[in-house]
Design an enzyme around this catalytic site. Structure first.
Site, PDB file in Angstrom:
ATOM      1  N   HIS A   1      -1.081   5.596   6.309  1.00 39.75           N
ATOM      2  CA  HIS A   1      -1.238   6.485   5.209  1.00 39.75           C
ATOM      3  C   HIS A   1      -2.194   6.423   4.382  1.00 39.75           C
ATOM      4  O   HIS A   1      -2.936   7.096   3.978  1.00 39.75           O
ATOM      5  CB  HIS A   1       0.315   6.829   4.534  1.00 39.75           C
ATOM      6  N   GLU A   2      -2.203   5.016   3.954  1.00 40.62           N
ATOM      7  CA  GLU A   2      -3.171   4.735   2.862  1.00 40.62           C
ATOM      8  C   GLU A   2      -4.827   4.812   3.308  1.00 40.62           C
ATOM      9  O   GLU A   2      -5.547   5.242   2.632  1.00 40.62           O
ATOM     10  CB  GLU A   2      -2.932   3.498   2.130  1.00 40.62           C
TER      11      GLU A   2
HETATM   12 NI    NI Z   1      -0.904   9.076  -0.382  1.00 39.49          NI
END
Ligand code: NI
Length: 192
Positions: free
Chosen positions: A145-146
């Site tokens: 996600h990051e």
């Molecule tokens: Ni995010």
């Protein structure tokens, strides 16, 4: 050192491919201060990770720290404090796992995103040293996600079934908050 404003979905900076750091730029006072600001900002908003583009810095830096009893992801396992520059990510397992993902740049919303359950991340740490980390389960999702943020992607781009995109309070009303990743990974698998 200050907590920054977090850019929200719709801001074009969140959709940019961010640029690499030079190794000697990583150890500069300016960048070290940026890291401190990233932690402060992440902690102020209760996230488990934050990427530099989210505070308007279009460069390849993200920080991740999962604490026990995190408000947004109460049952996620604790992780160490990880500062990531210039990452590359390799999928180590084609098995997909689904989580109710959220994002500080998409406040109030969650959706089920399926991602590989085990990944390798090669990166430079805050001392510009090469590091390799293998992440599994929820931490693998947090990394993906990051790192997506560094390439202009948001979790909503990864939702297979858009009908799962929900306001947090509706999810809390509809499901138990406990994380129970089922064997067959049929959503809702978990509400982190
Ligand atoms: Ni995010």
């Amino acid at each position: 050192m200050t907590a920054h404003k977090i850019l929200k979905m719709g801001n074009p900076l969140l959709r940019e491919q961010s640029i690499l750091f030079e190794p000697d730029e990583i150890t500069s006072v300016e960048t070290q201060e940026l890291i401190t600001d990233m932690w402060e900002t992440m902690d102020e908003f209760g996230g488990v990770g934050l990427a530099a583009p989210q505070i308007g810095v279009s460069k390849q830096l993200a920080v991740i720290r999962i604490e026990e009893d995190n408000e947004r992801y109460p049952e996620a396992k604790k992780s160490e404090e990880i500062v990531i520059f210039n990452p590359t990510i390799t999928n180590l397992d084609d098995t997909l796992q689904g989580f109710w993902e959220g994002c500080l740049s998409v406040p109030g919303l969650r959706g089920i995103v399926f991602r590989p359950r085990k990944v390798q991340v090669d990166f430079l740490d805050e001392s510009a040293k090469k590091k390799t980390l293998i992440a599994e389960d929820f931490l693998a999702t947090v990394f993906q996600h990051e790192l997506d943020h560094l390439f202009g992607k948001l979790f909503i781009d990864r939702i297979d079934d858009i009908t799962t995109l929900s306001f947090e309070e509706e999810i809390i009303l509809s499901f138990s908050l406990s994380i129970n990743v089922s064997d067959d990974l049929t959503p809702p698998c978990s509400i982190p």
